[in-house]
Design a protein around this motif. Structure first.
Motif, PDB file in Angstrom:
ATOM      1  N   ASP A  39       0.655  -1.179   0.005  1.00 31.03           N
ATOM      2  CA  ASP A  39      -0.113   0.036  -0.001  1.00 31.03           C
ATOM      3  C   ASP A  39       0.965   1.308  -0.059  1.00 31.03           C
ATOM      4  OD1 ASP A  39       0.878   0.107   2.582  1.00 31.03           O
ATOM      5  OD2 ASP A  39      -1.096  -0.280   3.520  1.00 31.03           O
ATOM      6  N   GLU A  40       2.267   1.228   0.045  1.00 33.27           N
ATOM      7  CA  GLU A  40       2.953   2.254   0.118  1.00 33.27           C
ATOM      8  C   GLU A  40       3.384   2.680  -1.545  1.00 33.27           C
ATOM      9  OE1 GLU A  40       4.398   3.988   2.165  1.00 33.27           O
ATOM     10  OE2 GLU A  40       3.971   3.102   4.034  1.00 33.27           O
ATOM     11  N   VAL A  45      -6.769   5.675   4.216  1.00 33.82           N
ATOM     12  CA  VAL A  45      -6.648   6.116   5.528  1.00 33.82           C
ATOM     13  C   VAL A  45      -5.378   6.804   5.693  1.00 33.82           C
ATOM     14  CG1 VAL A  45      -4.972   3.867   5.993  1.00 33.82           C
ATOM     15  CG2 VAL A  45      -6.695   4.726   7.874  1.00 33.82           C
ATOM     16  N   GLU A  46      -5.269   7.716   6.757  1.00 38.48           N
ATOM     17  CA  GLU A  46      -4.085   8.365   7.102  1.00 38.48           C
ATOM     18  C   GLU A  46      -2.975   7.426   7.732  1.00 38.48           C
ATOM     19  OE1 GLU A  46      -2.809  12.458   9.702  1.00 38.48           O
ATOM     20  OE2 GLU A  46      -4.850  11.561   9.830  1.00 38.48           O
ATOM     21  N   ARG A  47      -1.948   7.700   7.316  1.00 37.69           N
ATOM     22  CA  ARG A  47      -0.732   7.003   8.102  1.00 37.69           C
ATOM     23  C   ARG A  47       0.388   7.845   8.166  1.00 37.69           C
ATOM     24  NH1 ARG A  47       1.451   1.784   5.110  1.00 37.69           N
ATOM     25  NH2 ARG A  47      -0.437   0.926   5.863  1.00 37.69           N
ATOM     26  N   PRO A  90      -3.804   4.289   0.233  1.00 40.57           N
ATOM     27  CA  PRO A  90      -5.235   3.413  -0.313  1.00 40.57           C
ATOM     28  C   PRO A  90      -5.353   2.209   0.659  1.00 40.57           C
ATOM     29  CG  PRO A  90      -3.094   3.037  -1.439  1.00 40.57           C
ATOM     30  CD  PRO A  90      -2.788   3.869  -0.661  1.00 40.57           C
ATOM     31  N   CYS A  91      -6.845   1.701   0.678  1.00 43.21           N
ATOM     32  CA  CYS A  91      -7.293   0.666   1.541  1.00 43.21           C
ATOM     33  C   CYS A  91      -8.080  -0.335   0.429  1.00 43.21           C
ATOM     34  CB  CYS A  91      -8.303   1.104   2.666  1.00 43.21           C
ATOM     35  SG  CYS A  91      -7.463   1.999   3.636  1.00 43.21           S
ATOM     36  N   ALA A  92      -8.492  -1.473   0.943  1.00 38.17           N
ATOM     37  CA  ALA A  92      -9.196  -2.282   0.323  1.00 38.17           C
ATOM     38  C   ALA A  92     -10.553  -1.658  -0.384  1.00 38.17           C
ATOM     39  CB  ALA A  92      -9.660  -3.581   1.311  1.00 38.17           C
ATOM     40  N   GLY A  93     -11.030  -0.715   0.146  1.00 37.95           N
ATOM     41  CA  GLY A  93     -12.255  -0.247  -0.382  1.00 37.95           C
ATOM     42  C   GLY A  93     -11.811   0.429  -1.840  1.00 37.95           C
TER      43      GLY A  93
END
Length: 299
Positions: free
Chosen positions: A152-153, A183-185, A191-194
């Motif tokens: 996700d990076e 999501v904020e990291r 980015p997420c699964a959605g």
């Protein structure tokens, strides 16, 4: 899933349906018996906990308000408890935790023994621990479990375009363990699964969502709170705090709860430097309007 109910409109003192600004949760604390609180973006940012939010949650419980943390994390609740402990989140800040991973496990259990392709990082393996799961190649899968992106990076949903097209051509259902788009990291938007699930829907794929804004996770959270309290909780005595319009605020609206928007989350770029007039304009352009809003969750 049933369609979401019409958005909740709150009438301001001027008689105009709009979102009411809050300087702190204490201003509306007497209106609620249950707070369904998002985790990532409200309680912590993936790197550190927000101390003012922890104080607010503990003050809620001191006032007799039950607090259930409701997160789209694609892992069982026990794993999230360990994570929160690591961030220094006191257990006095919450009564129960319900995750999309908890809901997702029931969906996987219903497909026991079927060949499954898992799209997501190995850190999400606790989601399927102890279940009758047979992981296989994309070509042999009967369904897809998406917990996120492999990397996700660097990856985006477009990275998997060919893979998703092959699944859609065969009519495979995709179980989305985390409906969040991003999501904020630590200040970055990840980015997420959605995002993968949305890309799959856009090419005609069928998606089954496990978490917010869909009702099963809210029903589970309410049941956990009522079990703790030993009594029923009226829907008009429930609020839901979150930083995402598409999941947190839409989910609150669909469940009949008052949505409280935290501005300093995934929409911070649009909202944190804006005036309240500009914020009201932004809310008016969204599919769902929060009843209340504040920059951060504070007491």
């Amino acid at each position: 899933m049933p369609p979401l109910a019409p958005e909740i409109e709150t009438v301001s003192p001027l008689g105009i349906a709009s979102t009411i600004p809050l300087s702190g949760f204490s201003e509306v604390a007497d209106r609620f018996d249950l707070c369904l609180c998002d985790v990532w973006g409200v309680v912590h940012n993936g790197v550190a906990a927000y101390r003012d939010a922890l104080v607010a949650l503990m003050r809620m419980r001191e006032r007799g308000i039950s607090v259930v943390l409701v997160t789209n994390a694609p892992r069982p609740g026990g794993v999230i408890i360990d994570q929160l402990d690591g961030f220094g989140v006191p257990r006095e800040a919450w009564d129960a935790i319900v995750t999309s991973g908890d809901v997702c496990r029931s969906l996987i259990h219903a497909r026991a023994g079927e060949p499954m392709f898992r799209l997501g990082p190995d850190r999400d393996l606790p989601l399927i621990a102890g279940l009758d799961v047979r992981e296989t190649s994309p070509a042999e899968a009967a369904y897809v479990l998406c917990t996120g992106l492999f990397d996700d990076e660097n990856d985006t949903a477009a990275t998997y375009a060919d893979l998703l097209a092959g699944f859609a051509a065969r009519g495979l259902p995709l179980i989305c363990a985390n409906p969040d788009l991003v999501v904020e990291r630590g200040g970055r938007i990840i980015p997420c699964a959605g995002a993968v699930a949305l890309a799959y829907e856009e090419i005609g794929g069928r998606v089954i969502y496990a978490g917010k804004p869909h009702r099963p996770i809210y029903e589970a959270a309410l049941a956990a709170a009522e079990e703790k309290r030993g009594e029923a909780i009226a829907r008009d005595r429930i609020c839901a705090v979150g930083d995402a319009i598409r999941t947190d605020i839409a989910g609150a609206s669909g469940f009949g709860a008052a949505g409280i928007m935290v501005l300093a989350g995934i929409h911070a770029q649009d909202l944190m430097e804006a005036s309240w007039e500009e914020r009201h304009g932004w809310f008016g352009q969204q599919a769902h309007r929060p009843a209340y809003a504040m920059p951060h969750l504070v007491w």
